[in-house]
Design an enzyme around this catalytic site. Structure first.
Site, PDB file in Angstrom:
ATOM      1  N   THR A 197       0.839  -1.199   0.000  1.00 32.05           N
ATOM      2  CA  THR A 197       0.000   0.000   0.000  1.00 32.05           C
ATOM      3  C   THR A 197       0.877   1.253   0.000  1.00 32.05           C
ATOM      4  O   THR A 197       0.645   2.203  -0.758  1.00 32.05           O
ATOM      5  CB  THR A 197      -0.919  -0.003   1.239  1.00 32.05           C
TER       6      THR A 197
ATOM      7  N   ASN B 208      -5.698  -8.880  -7.913  1.00 29.74           N
ATOM      8  CA  ASN B 208      -5.786  -9.640  -6.662  1.00 29.74           C
ATOM      9  C   ASN B 208      -7.087 -10.414  -6.515  1.00 29.74           C
ATOM     10  O   ASN B 208      -7.149 -11.390  -5.793  1.00 29.74           O
ATOM     11  CB  ASN B 208      -5.615  -8.699  -5.461  1.00 29.74           C
TER      12      ASN B 208
ATOM     13  N   GLN C 266       0.687  -8.828  -6.761  1.00 28.17           N
ATOM     14  CA  GLN C 266       0.135 -10.181  -6.955  1.00 28.17           C
ATOM     15  C   GLN C 266       0.862 -10.945  -8.060  1.00 28.17           C
ATOM     16  O   GLN C 266       0.490 -12.067  -8.375  1.00 28.17           O
ATOM     17  CB  GLN C 266      -1.359 -10.110  -7.288  1.00 28.17           C
TER      18      GLN C 266
ATOM     19  N   HIS D 290       4.536 -10.046   2.004  1.00 23.42           N
ATOM     20  CA  HIS D 290       3.649 -11.084   2.544  1.00 23.42           C
ATOM     21  C   HIS D 290       2.829 -11.803   1.484  1.00 23.42           C
ATOM     22  O   HIS D 290       2.136 -12.768   1.789  1.00 23.42           O
ATOM     23  CB  HIS D 290       2.748 -10.523   3.660  1.00 23.42           C
TER      24      HIS D 290
ATOM     25  N   THR E  59      13.402   4.551  10.165  1.00 22.31           N
ATOM     26  CA  THR E  59      14.368   3.487  10.466  1.00 22.31           C
ATOM     27  C   THR E  59      13.968   2.208   9.749  1.00 22.31           C
ATOM     28  O   THR E  59      12.786   1.840   9.718  1.00 22.31           O
ATOM     29  CB  THR E  59      14.405   3.245  11.989  1.00 22.31           C
TER      30      THR E  59
ATOM     31  N   CYS F 292      -9.781  -7.233   1.578  1.00 29.85           N
ATOM     32  CA  CYS F 292     -10.024  -5.883   2.091  1.00 29.85           C
ATOM     33  C   CYS F 292     -11.503  -5.552   1.970  1.00 29.85           C
ATOM     34  O   CYS F 292     -12.063  -4.811   2.758  1.00 29.85           O
ATOM     35  CB  CYS F 292      -9.233  -4.843   1.296  1.00 29.85           C
TER      36      CYS F 292
HETATM   37  N1  PLP Z   1      -1.779  -4.276  -4.363  1.00 35.29           N
HETATM   38  C1  PLP Z   1      -2.358  -5.473  -4.538  1.00 35.29           C
HETATM   39  C2  PLP Z   1      -2.633  -5.951  -5.906  1.00 35.29           C
HETATM   40  C3  PLP Z   1      -2.689  -6.257  -3.422  1.00 35.29           C
HETATM   41  O1  PLP Z   1      -3.263  -7.436  -3.596  1.00 35.29           O
HETATM   42  C4  PLP Z   1      -2.419  -5.748  -2.130  1.00 35.29           C
HETATM   43  C5  PLP Z   1      -2.823  -6.516  -0.921  1.00 35.29           C
HETATM   44  O2  PLP Z   1      -3.861  -7.151  -0.909  1.00 35.29           O
HETATM   45  C6  PLP Z   1      -1.803  -4.503  -2.005  1.00 35.29           C
HETATM   46  C7  PLP Z   1      -1.500  -3.790  -3.137  1.00 35.29           C
HETATM   47  C8  PLP Z   1      -1.468  -3.923  -0.659  1.00 35.29           C
HETATM   48  O3  PLP Z   1      -0.327  -4.533  -0.141  1.00 35.29           O
HETATM   49  P1  PLP Z   1      -0.068  -4.535   1.438  1.00 35.29           P
HETATM   50  O4  PLP Z   1      -1.024  -5.522   2.020  1.00 35.29           O
HETATM   51  O5  PLP Z   1       1.362  -4.963   1.584  1.00 35.29           O
HETATM   52  O6  PLP Z   1      -0.263  -3.147   1.916  1.00 35.29           O
END
Ligand code: PLP
Length: 380
Positions: free
Chosen positions: A71, A142, A172, A194, A230, A318
């Site tokens: 994000t 995603n 993704q 992750h 940091t 989400c």
């Molecule tokens: N972009 C995509 C395509 C994602 O699937 C996600 C997470 O679901 C993100 C961005 C956001 O990543 P993060 O969970 O590391 O903030």
């Protein structure tokens, strides 16, 4: 028994990652920005991780900016370019909210997609004018798994607005695609640990040499003044270890998971009347099985699946729990009523044949149970 089919939400940590991190959660605690022996050791670890991440993403080490996840990397890309250059942003309607909301907040333009989820290049063409300074198009979606025609979009952007910056959210893509090659036409590339067996809360933005972004976090000037704060040393080291393992095993994983995904999708399509697949399988990453099921609501289905030990999600994690159906399915033209019955089963590096067998057993039974309750006839 828990069957985990939610790898697009987050993935189990790879053992190479856990092992690499432990040292920095214990005996090696230095701040890489300092000058003493422990600080230098931490800085060396971050530098080594940077080399690994850069090589895996087809970048130079100096082009890698470590962030606190996908994000943040997406926001930094969109807002960072506009803060430096002014002008406006364009993105596709199926972007993750990390891009979509950043673009919308900055007054940008959103372009539509075709029914298979791929961006409408004519609509992109029409949205491009000299005001546009950054275009954001994800590598893989995603929710549905659709892989975007990034090379074509890049060529279009370069021709129509030379000097505009192309950002790709490759979050993704890393587990399934050769990001180094496919994202090479992009000036900015976001990844998140992750999603490929690394820890949560750490990611990176590749900023190609010569592209200037205005920092969105100001402070101590870390990451060559592009992202202060940091370093999350353990997270960065873990991300590099997970990424190296992912790239090493990627071809084999794609092949094995692709076979499992096809068996799962074909089995569910055959067993559940009134069930269709969203998107087109040939243009999707190997791990995503995304279904639309008539006559049920995903939220109710997920409760039943959870009781059976099956971890899945509706569209994106989400959005799950939200009253609105997925913006991705809406952009693809899926009718609202049908979008309420979406199910995403996402496979990954730990998925086994037994996981697929379990899903094939419990999903059709849960759908039948819900339909019986509501007694809505479904046309075959
Ligand atoms: N972009 C995509 C395509 C994602 O699937 C996600 C997470 O679901 C993100 C961005 C956001 O990543 P993060 O969970 O590391 O903030």
């Amino acid at each position: 028994m828990v069957t985990y089919l939610d790898h697009a939400a987050t993935t189990p940590m790879r053992p190479q990652c856990t092992e690499a991190m432990l040292e920095f959660l214990g005996p090696r605690w230095g701040n890489p920005s300092g000058g003493h022996v422990l600080a230098r050791a931490a800085r060396r670890a971050v530098d080594e991780a940077r080399d690994v991440v850069a090589a895996a993403l087809g970048a130079e080490p100096g082009e890698v900016v470590f962030t606190g996840g996908g994000t943040e990397a997406d926001n930094l890309a969109v807002a960072g370019v506009l803060a430096h250059q002014g002008g406006t942003a364009v993105c596709s309607a199926v972007e993750h909210h990390a891009v979509l909301r950043a673009v919308e907040a900055l007054g940008g333009r959103v372009v539509g997609v075709h029914g298979d989820g791929r961006v409408d290049l004519d609509a992109l063409d029409a949205a491009l004018d000299s005001q546009v300074r950054v275009v954001s198009l994800m590598l893989a979606n995603n929710e549905v798994g659709t892989v975007q025609p990034l090379a074509e979009a890049a060529a279009l952007v370069a021709e129509r607005v030379p000097g505009a910056v192309l950002h790709t959210d490759a979050v993704q893509g890393v587990s399934w695609l050769d990001v180094a090659a496919l994202a090479s036409p992009a000036h900015l590339v976001a990844v998140s640990a992750h999603k490929f067996g690394g820890p949560q809360g750490v990611g990176a933005l590749v900023v190609r040499d010569g592209v200037v972004i205005e920092p969105q976090l100001r402070g101590g000037g870390q990451e060559r003044d592009r992202r202060s704060g940091t370093h999350n040393v353990a997270g960065i080291v873990g991300m590099a270890a997970a990424l190296a393992a992912t790239v090493d095993e990627r071809d084999a994983t794609v092949e094995a998971v692709g076979v499992l995904r096809d068996r799962l999708a074909d089995g569910l399509l055959a067993a559940i009347p009134g069930c269709t697949e969203s998107g087109t399988r040939v243009t999707k990453v190997a791990g995503t099985c995304s279904l639309l099921i008539e006559g049920i609501e995903s939220e109710a289905l997920l409760v039943l699946l959870d009781r059976e030990g099956l971890c899945a999600t509706a569209a994106s994690s989400c959005a799950s729990g939200a009253a609105e159906p997925s913006h991705v399915l809406a952009a693809m033209g899926v009718p609202r009523a049908l979008a309420y019955g979406s199910l995403r089963l996402s496979l990954g590096w730990t998925t086994t044949a037994a996981d697929v067998d379990h899903a094939l057993e419990v999903v059709p039974a849960a759908v039948a149970q819900l339909r019986e309750r509501s007694a809505v006839p479904v046309l075959q």
